[in-house]
Design an enzyme around this catalytic site. Structure first.
Site, mmCIF file in Angstrom:
data_model
loop_
_atom_site.group_PDB
_atom_site.id
_atom_site.type_symbol
_atom_site.label_atom_id
_atom_site.label_comp_id
_atom_site.label_asym_id
_atom_site.label_seq_id
_atom_site.Cartn_x
_atom_site.Cartn_y
_atom_site.Cartn_z
ATOM 1 N N PRO A 95 0.830 -1.214 0.000
ATOM 2 C CA PRO A 95 0.000 0.000 0.000
ATOM 3 C C PRO A 95 0.858 1.256 0.000
ATOM 4 O O PRO A 95 2.068 1.203 0.265
ATOM 5 C CB PRO A 95 -0.815 -0.142 1.293
ATOM 6 C CG PRO A 95 -0.040 -1.083 2.141
ATOM 7 C CD PRO A 95 0.678 -2.008 1.224
ATOM 8 N N VAL A 149 4.373 2.969 2.660
ATOM 9 C CA VAL A 149 5.091 1.996 3.483
ATOM 10 C C VAL A 149 6.601 2.043 3.230
ATOM 11 O O VAL A 149 7.345 1.283 3.840
ATOM 12 C CB VAL A 149 4.564 0.566 3.242
ATOM 13 C CG1 VAL A 149 3.117 0.452 3.676
ATOM 14 C CG2 VAL A 149 4.717 0.170 1.774
ATOM 15 N N SER A 184 -13.303 -14.029 -0.402
ATOM 16 C CA SER A 184 -12.912 -14.465 0.938
ATOM 17 C C SER A 184 -13.997 -14.252 1.990
ATOM 18 O O SER A 184 -13.784 -14.576 3.155
ATOM 19 C CB SER A 184 -11.638 -13.723 1.375
ATOM 20 O OG SER A 184 -11.875 -12.326 1.428
ATOM 21 N N LYS A 224 -4.944 -8.545 7.302
ATOM 22 C CA LYS A 224 -6.162 -8.918 8.014
ATOM 23 C C LYS A 224 -5.880 -9.167 9.490
ATOM 24 O O LYS A 224 -6.706 -8.842 10.356
ATOM 25 C CB LYS A 224 -6.778 -10.157 7.362
ATOM 26 C CG LYS A 224 -7.290 -9.891 5.946
ATOM 27 C CD LYS A 224 -7.871 -11.132 5.302
ATOM 28 C CE LYS A 224 -8.397 -10.818 3.910
ATOM 29 N NZ LYS A 224 -8.983 -11.997 3.239
#
EC number: 3.4.21.53
Length: 992
Positions: A473, A476, A892, A935
């Site tokens: 992303p 970073v 997912s 996640k």
């Protein structure tokens, strides 16, 4: 400016008239007029030799004064001397019994451009057939006179915009009273000297005024003859004005020989040059516009006419001076450039003869050979061959040809490239590790891969180029890590972005046949860095465009293929270049948009978002330090607590990167800097002298003591106030003159001598001063953080402390990092055979299919667990995924949707603090998902304690850092039955 105009026929007829007029002209030239004598000085030395019939043919002017009777007599003599003059000619005043003053009714001729002055010729074009026929008839009747009147501009039009041709066209369309209304009242009685086709040549005689309309077609008017108002010839003002006109005429005539011919001819033909004629002549030869000239024609007062003419001549003189200055400047410039060119050419020839300098082509060849000499041994043979051929070609070309410039630029690029030049690499693992850790916190995968690259190079003794792609992303550190890698490897660094690039020529270069052709980015890179083994950072490779100029992604295949870039061929250079030693580092936010053939050539290293602990380390060790130095703030002047920094990260900077965190920290320190500057300005007022009965305020800067003001409002902006007892304690050991302190005002009252002694002792005793001095420090904590950065941007993602029936928390991956989302299901209506599912929440096609699979599998599981429950068969359900404004897609969420549907069907909530993710098949198998780290970070941020992952993602979870996995209970499942047991088989009493 009016010029003398005469046709060939007109010139051929002048000789007859001049013979008759010689006596009169000799009489005029022998006149004792002072004006004529002055103007005679302007005629030049050769004037006497040119007083022949030539000037009569070129420019003829009639007498417009009281001598008209004599003029008529002379004309009659011409008629008796040669009767065939009327049949042959039209060149001079036509012999006639008519006198000009006898003409009381004349044809009106419109003049579109300038008025006609007495004594001057003017050719006009008559487009009206009736008017032209009337003029011919009038001339046949021995009355060759007409009235010439200037036409007014059409009302409501701008003369600067309307072209002369359009104005003439509009005039020709006017008839009768309409034309009469557009004419100026004052005009000139003109003699018709020649008619050839539609061209009529007029010569002005005297001023006239329109009094009455006689006929409309052609326009015929009655006129009055105008005479000048009486004037005193001996008036001093009149004489001075006339002499100034003559002086100005003299200056004007110096600038143009054409005007000099005018005055010579005018004085020869007009006779005595009196004041009215002088004014008319000045106005006629000026470049004034038609309205200014008409104003001179309208004026009957001789003195005023002279003044108007003088103004026009002065303007003409200024224009002539400007024209002369411009011409002189241009002439000097041209002559200077020509002189410089000739001298340079001579200098080149001399130097060439002496052997001091060679020509341009030889110098260029010598420059290219000198540039190539240091790297000639390392340069590939095929490149040397091309360079030699081009150098030979350069000597045969002309320097002015276009091919010469193309060859010169080509050689410039060929000889400037670093053929076989490599920078010395760093194979020290420890130093490289130190450099990488100094610039970046975390990024263990990237650092480990670079250290592996260095280790292989150290063992082999040389290093090879690689293609590494850093994906993650924004914010970073993908781009900044590239510069750190180059510093750690001791390689040159070059960066170029390909985001939105749609032209293949930017990568592969242009053909040399194109104008303005240039090599591609890689050749430019090698020329800039000067080595053949740089680190090249290709930014935003996932955002390559595609347009009419080709597909850059396909062109990148050759550049990033380790097997092909050893012989990379640029279209401009057209010789192979070895890029096998170049280390390519590409950056991308997502790898899904990168074409598979290009993705296959790169080694992908994923950089996930930073967790809160990592952001804290980065903020403390890097961002805060750099920002404080950039703002000029000392470390002892500010303190940002850990609690404030943690609150800032969790409520303002929740994204995966740290770019926004850096912006917020910069915002805090900017406000701190403003606060410190204001505080110092308020706490350091100018020192005041102490007088009897007055008080003095000690400032922190002069004495190291902060005091409150006499108003009792206290120190402002956090300034520290010192009690009077402290001041006494600080000064009683040093000086006995300090008598007393007033506790109500916190001020010291003393005499001027005492105040001076106190100041000297306080400044000399540094130890005491240091003990008393209090440094202004700004404290930033959770209580005042909002004063610096405003209200929190993010709120808790966790909506429910305990998820209700039909609601399950899922985990999602986004380009900004991971996030939690809820799957909500509710009952719409029940009835026999009404079983259906409606989904909302901006779901993509994949997610809609997952909801259908979940509905089907949930019915099968419920039928297995509770066969008597017909909930799905008879219930219309609504499944929603907040937030509704955010588009969502991906497979997912399958197991989360099934759990939500079963929770509603069984009317039982899922286990507390549970989140899950995983794709489900129709048979209940759980398939792997991506974004495990993101996640997991999202789950920790929402204070989730239990996570369900597919078994295939166990390896991804095990690779996570311990601080990321700390405090989490993770279950890995292969089948949905395991998810069912984890979600619903819990001890309700224990939960309570």
């Amino acid at each position: 400016m009016l010029k003398a105009v005469a046709s060939t026929c007109l010139q051929s007829r002048f000789h007859v008239a001049t013979t008759a007029f010689y006596p009169y002209l000799r009489h005029a030239s022998e006149s004792n007029s002072p004006l004529l004598r002055v103007l005679d000085s302007l005629k030049g030395p050769n004037y006497s030799n040119r007083r022949g019939p030539y000037f009569f043919r070129r420019f003829f002017c009639s007498d417009s004064s009281e001598d008209s009777a004599e003029s008529g007599a002379e004309a009659r003599r011409v008629e008796t001397d040669g009767e065939d003059a009327d049949s042959k000619s039209t060149a001079a005043i036509v012999p006639t019994v008519f006198k000009p003053e006898d003409c009381l009714t004349v044809l009106a001729l419109p003049l579109p451009h300038r008025p006609l002055f007495p004594g001057f010729y003017m050719p006009i074009y008559v487009k009206d057939p009736k008017l032209l026929a009337a003029l011919v008839e009038s001339r046949k009747r021995q009355a060759p006179f007409a009235g010439a009147f200037l036409v007014k501009d059409e009302p409501g039009t701008d003369p600067a915009i309307v072209s002369p041709s359009d104005a003439e066209k509009n005039i020709y369309e006017l008839k009768g009273k309409e034309l009469l209304g557009r004419l100026h009242e004052v005009g000139t009685l003109a003699q018709i000297t020649s008619i050839q086709g539609d061209q009529v040549v007029l010569i002005g005689h005297r001023r006239i005024r329109i009094t009455e309309l006689v006929d409309e077609d052609p326009l015929t008017v009655k006129i009055d003859h105008l005479k000048e108002k009486p004037y005193d010839r001996d008036d001093d003002v009149m004489k001075a004005t006339s002499f100034e006109v003559i002086s100005t005429l003299k200056d004007v005539l110096k600038t143009s020989s054409l005007w000099r011919d005018h005055v010579q001819t005018y004085t020869q033909h007009i006779g005595d040059f009196n004041y009215p004629r002088l004014a008319d002549f000045g106005a006629a030869i000026s470049g004034a516009n038609k309205f200014q000239c008409q104003e001179v024609l309208d004026e009957l007062d001789v003195y005023k006419r002279l003044k108007l003419s003088l103004e026009l001549l002065k303007k003409e003189l200024e224009i002539s001076k400007i024209q002369e200055a411009i011409a002189k400047a241009i002439e000097e410039k041209i002559s200077g450039e020509q002189r410089r060119y000739l001298l340079n050419e001579q200098l080149k020839a001399i130097k060439k003869e002496l052997g001091l300098e060679t020509d341009d082509k030889t110098a260029l060849s010598a420059k290219f050979r000198e540039r190539l000499e240091p790297k000639k041994d390392k340069c590939p043979p095929h490149v040397l061959q091309v360079i030699e051929e081009e150098l030979t070609k350069l000597q045969l070309l002309e320097a002015s040809s276009s091919e010469f410039n193309v060859t010169r630029n080509y050689l410039d690029w060929l000889t400037a490239l670093p053929w076989g030049i490599y920078s010395d690499e760093n194979f020290d693992i420890l130093r490289a590790q130190e450099i990488l850790d100094e610039d970046h916190y975390g990024l263990t995968d990237v650092k480990e891969r670079i250290l592996e690259f260095i280790a292989v190079g150290k063992l082999r003794g040389t290093s090879q180029g690689k293609i590494i792609c850093l994906s993650g992303p924004p914010g970073v550190g993908k781009t900044s890590i590239g510069r750190s890698i180059a510093r750690a490897l001791n390689r040159k660094f070059y960066r170029f972005s390909v985001g939105g690039l749609s032209d293949v020529a930017e990568i592969k270069g242009h053909r040399r046949t194109y104008i303005g052709a240039m090599p591609g980015k890689m050749v430019q890179c090698l020329k800039n860095v000067g080595t053949a083994n740089p680190l090249v950072l290709i930014d935003e490779i996932d955002k390559l465009g595609r347009g009419h100029a080709g597909d850059p992604a396909s062109a990148m295949l050759e550049l990033l293929d380790p097997e092909q870039n050893a012989n990379f061929l640029d279209h401009y250079l057209d010789v192979p270049i070895d890029l096998s030693k170049v280390l390519f580092v590409c950056t991308a936010n997502v790898v899904d948009t990168i074409p598979n053939p290009l993705l296959d050539r790169m080694e992908i290293i994923s950089i996930a978002g930073y967790i809160t602990d990592e952001k804290m380390h980065i903020a403390r060790g890097y961002l805060e330090k750099h920002t404080r130095e950039a703002c000029g703030i000392k470390p002892e002047e500010v303190e940002v607590t850990d609690a404030a920094l943690l609150y800032l990260i969790e409520n303002y900077c929740r994204e995966a990167g740290v770019r926004n965190l850096q912006k917020q920290i910069e915002k805090i320190y900017r406000k701190i800097a403003l606060k410190l500057v204001r505080r110092r300005a308020q706490n350091n007022p100018p020192a005041t002298e102490v007088e009897d009965g007055q008080s003095v305020e000690l400032t922190a800067e002069s004495h190291g003591i902060l005091t409150e003001t006499s108003t009792g409002e206290g120190a402002q902006d956090g300034a520290v106030s010192v009690e009077p007892s402290n001041i006494e304690k600080a000064s009683e050991t040093s000086v006995e003159e300090t008598k007393s302190l007033d506790p109500t005002t916190d001020l010291i009252e003393k005499s001027p001598d005492q105040a001076a002694t106190t100041e000297v002792i306080l400044e000399s005793d540094e130890s005491k001063s240091n003990e008393i001095e209090t440094v202004d420090k700004v404290l930033v904590d959770t209580n005042n953080l909002m004063d610096f950065v405003g209200k929190p941007v993010f709120h808790a993602e966790r909506i429910y402390e305990q998820t209700p029936v039909g609601v399950v928390m899922g985990l999602a991956w986004t380009a900004m990092g991971g996030s939690t989302l809820y799957i909500e299901t509710t009952l719409v209506e029940q009835g026999e055979g009404k079983g259906a599912l409606h989904v909302t929440g901006q779901l993509g096609d994949v997610m809609k299919e997952s909801s259908q699979i979940a509905h089907t599998l949930a019915r099968a599981i419920l039928l297995e667990k509770d066969p008597a429950n017909p909930f799905f068969a008879n219930s219309k359900l609504h499944l929603h995924v907040p937030a509704g404004a955010t588009p969502k897609d991906g497979p997912s969420a399958g197991c989360t949707m099934i759990t939500s549907l079963l929770s509603l069907a069984m009317n039982k909530p899922v286990q507390k603090d549970l989140a899950m993710t995983g794709e489900v098949t129709l048979t209940g198998k759980i398939l792997p998902i991506g974004g495990v780290k993101e996640k997991t970070i999202a789950a920790r941020r929402s204070e989730v304690k239990t996570i369900i992952f597919p078994s295939a993602n166990r390896r991804d979870f095990d690779e996570l850092a311990d601080n990321v996995k700390e405090g989490l209970e993770v279950h890995f499942v292969d089948d949905y039955s395991q998810v069912y047991d984890l979600a619903f088989s819990y001890d309700e009493k224990r939960e309570e």
